[in-house]
Design a protein around this motif. Structure first.
Motif, PDB file in Angstrom:
ATOM      1  N   GLN A   2       1.077  -1.215  -0.253  1.00  0.00           N
ATOM      2  CA  GLN A   2       0.059  -0.094  -0.165  1.00  0.00           C
ATOM      3  C   GLN A   2       1.070   1.428  -0.050  1.00  0.00           C
ATOM      4  O   GLN A   2       1.962   1.385   0.458  1.00  0.00           O
ATOM      5  CB  GLN A   2      -0.880   0.240   1.315  1.00  0.00           C
ATOM      6  CG  GLN A   2      -2.176  -0.707   1.051  1.00  0.00           C
ATOM      7  CD  GLN A   2      -2.808  -0.324   2.272  1.00  0.00           C
ATOM      8  OE1 GLN A   2      -2.242  -0.499   3.285  1.00  0.00           O
ATOM      9  NE2 GLN A   2      -4.577  -0.857   1.897  1.00  0.00           N
ATOM     10  N   LYS A   3       0.105   2.220  -0.710  1.00  0.00           N
ATOM     11  CA  LYS A   3       1.083   3.506  -0.665  1.00  0.00           C
ATOM     12  C   LYS A   3       0.596   4.797   1.023  1.00  0.00           C
ATOM     13  O   LYS A   3      -0.785   4.365   0.691  1.00  0.00           O
ATOM     14  CB  LYS A   3       0.928   4.019  -1.838  1.00  0.00           C
ATOM     15  CG  LYS A   3       1.490   3.120  -3.073  1.00  0.00           C
ATOM     16  CD  LYS A   3       1.983   4.227  -4.478  1.00  0.00           C
ATOM     17  CE  LYS A   3       2.929   3.537  -5.464  1.00  0.00           C
ATOM     18  NZ  LYS A   3       2.686   4.240  -6.626  1.00  0.00           N
ATOM     19  N   VAL A   5      -0.415   7.966   1.864  1.00  0.00           N
ATOM     20  CA  VAL A   5      -1.001   9.117   1.480  1.00  0.00           C
ATOM     21  C   VAL A   5      -0.754  10.179   2.638  1.00  0.00           C
ATOM     22  O   VAL A   5      -1.890   9.643   2.922  1.00  0.00           O
ATOM     23  CB  VAL A   5      -2.227   9.039   0.460  1.00  0.00           C
ATOM     24  CG1 VAL A   5      -1.763  10.364  -0.536  1.00  0.00           C
ATOM     25  CG2 VAL A   5      -1.716   7.799  -0.974  1.00  0.00           C
ATOM     26  N   LEU A  22      -9.499   8.161  -1.939  1.00  0.00           N
ATOM     27  CA  LEU A  22      -7.846   7.289  -2.320  1.00  0.00           C
ATOM     28  C   LEU A  22      -8.200   5.649  -1.107  1.00  0.00           C
ATOM     29  O   LEU A  22      -8.169   5.254  -1.357  1.00  0.00           O
ATOM     30  CB  LEU A  22      -7.493   8.231  -1.778  1.00  0.00           C
ATOM     31  CG  LEU A  22      -6.453   9.118  -3.384  1.00  0.00           C
ATOM     32  CD1 LEU A  22      -5.760   9.872  -2.324  1.00  0.00           C
ATOM     33  CD2 LEU A  22      -6.171   8.363  -3.973  1.00  0.00           C
ATOM     34  N   ASP A  25     -10.425   3.474  -2.326  1.00  0.00           N
ATOM     35  CA  ASP A  25      -9.630   2.531  -3.854  1.00  0.00           C
ATOM     36  C   ASP A  25     -10.107   1.024  -3.972  1.00  0.00           C
ATOM     37  O   ASP A  25      -9.727   0.055  -2.417  1.00  0.00           O
ATOM     38  CB  ASP A  25      -8.334   3.100  -4.088  1.00  0.00           C
ATOM     39  CG  ASP A  25      -7.702   2.004  -5.200  1.00  0.00           C
ATOM     40  OD1 ASP A  25      -8.125   2.096  -6.007  1.00  0.00           O
ATOM     41  OD2 ASP A  25      -7.030   1.118  -4.813  1.00  0.00           O
ATOM     42  N   ARG A  29      -5.335   0.498  -2.924  1.00  0.00           N
ATOM     43  CA  ARG A  29      -3.790   0.252  -2.830  1.00  0.00           C
ATOM     44  C   ARG A  29      -3.483   1.088  -2.170  1.00  0.00           C
ATOM     45  O   ARG A  29      -1.836   1.868  -1.970  1.00  0.00           O
ATOM     46  CB  ARG A  29      -3.961   0.855  -4.523  1.00  0.00           C
ATOM     47  CG  ARG A  29      -3.818  -0.288  -5.528  1.00  0.00           C
ATOM     48  CD  ARG A  29      -3.839   0.515  -6.512  1.00  0.00           C
ATOM     49  NE  ARG A  29      -5.270   0.987  -6.303  1.00  0.00           N
ATOM     50  CZ  ARG A  29      -5.605   1.353  -8.508  1.00  0.00           C
ATOM     51  NH1 ARG A  29      -5.006   1.283  -8.718  1.00  0.00           N
ATOM     52  NH2 ARG A  29      -6.800   1.785  -8.523  1.00  0.00           N
ATOM     53  N   TYR A  30      -4.355   2.227  -1.268  1.00  0.00           N
ATOM     54  CA  TYR A  30      -3.828   3.558  -0.346  1.00  0.00           C
ATOM     55  C   TYR A  30      -3.668   3.186   1.002  1.00  0.00           C
ATOM     56  O   TYR A  30      -5.164   2.811   1.201  1.00  0.00           O
ATOM     57  CB  TYR A  30      -4.388   4.569  -1.119  1.00  0.00           C
ATOM     58  CG  TYR A  30      -4.225   4.912  -2.282  1.00  0.00           C
ATOM     59  CD1 TYR A  30      -3.025   5.155  -3.031  1.00  0.00           C
ATOM     60  CD2 TYR A  30      -5.295   4.407  -3.262  1.00  0.00           C
ATOM     61  CE1 TYR A  30      -2.493   5.218  -4.003  1.00  0.00           C
ATOM     62  CE2 TYR A  30      -5.211   5.190  -4.537  1.00  0.00           C
ATOM     63  CZ  TYR A  30      -3.577   5.378  -4.964  1.00  0.00           C
ATOM     64  OH  TYR A  30      -3.320   5.259  -6.919  1.00  0.00           O
ATOM     65  N   HIS A  31      -3.069   3.100   1.648  1.00  0.00           N
ATOM     66  CA  HIS A  31      -3.547   4.138   3.391  1.00  0.00           C
ATOM     67  C   HIS A  31      -3.210   5.944   3.792  1.00  0.00           C
ATOM     68  O   HIS A  31      -2.023   6.322   3.236  1.00  0.00           O
ATOM     69  CB  HIS A  31      -1.963   3.703   4.110  1.00  0.00           C
ATOM     70  CG  HIS A  31      -2.677   3.357   5.403  1.00  0.00           C
ATOM     71  ND1 HIS A  31      -3.785   2.769   6.630  1.00  0.00           N
ATOM     72  CD2 HIS A  31      -3.229   5.002   6.596  1.00  0.00           C
ATOM     73  CE1 HIS A  31      -3.791   2.960   7.551  1.00  0.00           C
ATOM     74  NE2 HIS A  31      -3.253   4.559   7.856  1.00  0.00           N
ATOM     75  N   VAL A  32      -4.994   6.326   3.378  1.00  0.00           N
ATOM     76  CA  VAL A  32      -4.228   7.650   2.840  1.00  0.00           C
ATOM     77  C   VAL A  32      -4.554   8.442   4.906  1.00  0.00           C
ATOM     78  O   VAL A  32      -5.453   7.662   6.249  1.00  0.00           O
ATOM     79  CB  VAL A  32      -6.055   8.547   3.275  1.00  0.00           C
ATOM     80  CG1 VAL A  32      -6.411   9.241   3.428  1.00  0.00           C
ATOM     81  CG2 VAL A  32      -6.522   7.409   1.434  1.00  0.00           C
ATOM     82  N   THR A  56      -8.704   1.995   5.825  1.00  0.00           N
ATOM     83  CA  THR A  56      -7.494   2.535   4.770  1.00  0.00           C
ATOM     84  C   THR A  56      -7.291   3.901   5.217  1.00  0.00           C
ATOM     85  O   THR A  56      -6.680   4.867   4.853  1.00  0.00           O
ATOM     86  CB  THR A  56      -7.689   2.353   3.237  1.00  0.00           C
ATOM     87  OG1 THR A  56      -8.902   1.910   3.099  1.00  0.00           O
ATOM     88  CG2 THR A  56      -7.841   0.853   2.842  1.00  0.00           C
ATOM     89  N   LYS A 241      -6.690  11.911  -8.376  1.00  0.00           N
ATOM     90  CA  LYS A 241      -6.292  10.418  -7.987  1.00  0.00           C
ATOM     91  C   LYS A 241      -5.563   9.363  -9.531  1.00  0.00           C
ATOM     92  O   LYS A 241      -4.515   9.187  -9.396  1.00  0.00           O
ATOM     93  CB  LYS A 241      -7.336   9.818  -8.249  1.00  0.00           C
ATOM     94  CG  LYS A 241      -7.117   7.866  -8.406  1.00  0.00           C
ATOM     95  CD  LYS A 241      -9.047   7.419  -7.456  1.00  0.00           C
ATOM     96  CE  LYS A 241      -8.689   5.876  -6.511  1.00  0.00           C
ATOM     97  NZ  LYS A 241      -9.188   5.539  -7.883  1.00  0.00           N
ATOM     98  N   GLU A 245      -1.511   7.606 -10.417  1.00  0.00           N
ATOM     99  CA  GLU A 245      -1.820   7.014 -11.210  1.00  0.00           C
ATOM    100  C   GLU A 245      -1.043   7.087 -12.427  1.00  0.00           C
ATOM    101  O   GLU A 245      -1.184   5.721 -12.760  1.00  0.00           O
ATOM    102  CB  GLU A 245      -3.152   6.165 -10.890  1.00  0.00           C
ATOM    103  CG  GLU A 245      -3.870   6.199  -8.952  1.00  0.00           C
ATOM    104  CD  GLU A 245      -5.201   5.323  -8.955  1.00  0.00           C
ATOM    105  OE1 GLU A 245      -6.322   5.807 -10.451  1.00  0.00           O
ATOM    106  OE2 GLU A 245      -5.509   5.734  -7.740  1.00  0.00           O
TER     107      GLU A 245
END
Ligand code: NAD
Length: 313
Positions: A2-3, A5, A22, A25, A29-32, A56, A241, A245
């Motif tokens: 996970q990215k 953010v 995000l 998603d 794909r993201y940890h916000v 997330t 987004k 991406e």
């Protein structure tokens, strides 16, 4: 994996929508890390995030105007590892320059300019070490083109554009991307807050003609433009987004194609006369019909003036 953010100014508007989109998603794909000055204002975000909250999406307090708060916030991120930094927090300021104190002007720069610089200074060294990262900055069409009675706000966004344009070059050497999002008008509390401030204003120091041009000429056409041409915070979040991406993210990202001819005018005439005269005519000769005039301008201009925007879809 996970990215991570980190987003500033998530209690409302564009920042809130970016955080939600995000965090939700479909491929997780993201940890916000959604941040805001005052966590008491988290309810709208938490509600919009639904199930994602606590999974997330996590929250942290952050005031971009405080060195201490910025450092603490980043220290609270696991290993200080931030893949994507989204500088969204910002404030507006509208009105005749004569009526605005230097102190008020400095506050706008403290948030819109130094707030971003403070965040980047805190996060960039770790990104450089890892030779990876993406920094997003919420600029504005007003970071590229001055707009009457938005003098100081525009200046703060121009300052940031200059800062980013300079920094992007060395960041490239470290494999760090820098992208600016440049929306036109967006329907958020931003416009409401500004209109409320304007209603309260008594315009000390400004002469009667200036006040009249501001209240009776500028304000109605500005409201008209917001209604006719405004995008939603969701549109801007989707554009953001897309930029994140993209394999090859653009440096500049205008989101509203009705503004591209306006922005291009200054490059079409290096004396600046074309820009200034066009804005003068738009305001004082076509004021009430401004958005129609802008649409016609878009249709009439050649393709070189219709620059490519990033679209939400
Ligand atoms: P908004 O007022 O809803 O959101 C701005 C957020 O920033 C708020 O949540 C506010 O609390 C926060 N903020 C202000 N000062 C802060 C500080 N010191 N520390 C942390 N957070 C702080 O308005 P918005 O339209 O969502 O604005 C977001 C960004 O988009 C701003 O940078 C703005 O300049 C930019 N923008 C807005 C428009 C528009 O028409 N609304 C157009 C172009 C660009």
């Amino acid at each position: 994996g996970q990215k991570v953010v980190l987003i500033t100014g998530c209690s409302s508007g564009i920042g809130l929508r970016i955080a939600v989109i995000l965090a939700k998603d479909e491929k997780s794909r993201y940890h916000v890390i959604a941040t805001m000055r005052d966590l008491k204002k988290k309810d709208k975000l938490v509600e919009a995030a639904g199930d994602a909250y606590g999974k997330t999406l996590t929250l942290l307090p952050l005031d971009v105007c405080s060195d201490e708060s910025v450092r603490q916030c980043v220290n609270n991120v696991k290993d200080r590892h931030i893949d994507i930094l989204i500088n969204n927090a910002g404030v507006g300021l509208l009105g005749p320059v004569e009526s605005i104190s230097i102190e008020e002007m400095k506050k706008v720069f403290e948030t819109n300019f130094f707030g971003v610089v403070r965040m980047i200074k805190e996060v960039m060294p770790d990104m450089k070490k890892r030779r990876s990262g993406h920094i997003i900055v919420m600029s504005s069409v007003m970071g590229l083109q001055g707009v009457v009675f938005n003098d100081v706000y525009t200046a703060s966004k121009f300052a940031m554009e200059g800062f980013c344009e300079s920094l992007a070059v060395q960041l490239m050497k470290f494999n760090i991307r820098l992208s600016m999002i440049e929306p036109g008008p967006v329907h958020t509390e931003f416009e409401t807050k500004m209109m409320e401030d304007v209603a309260k204003m008594e315009y000390p120091g400004a002469d009667a003609d200036t006040v009249r041009y501001f209240k009776d000429v500028y304000l109605p056409s500005s409201i008209d433009i917001f209604e006719a041409m405004g995008q939603t915070p969701d549109d801007i979040a989707k554009c953001t987004k897309k930029v994140i991406e993209s394999n090859n993210p653009r440096f500049r990202n205008l989101t509203n194609n009705l503004y591209t001819p306006i922005v291009a005018l200054k490059y079409a005439d290096e004396t600046g006369g074309l820009s200034v005269n066009t804005f003068y005519n738009l305001l004082f000769n076509f004021g009430p019909l401004m958005h129609i005039t802008m649409s016609i301008l878009k249709c009439l201009t050649c393709s070189c003036l219709r620059r490519r925007t990033i679209s939400p879809n």
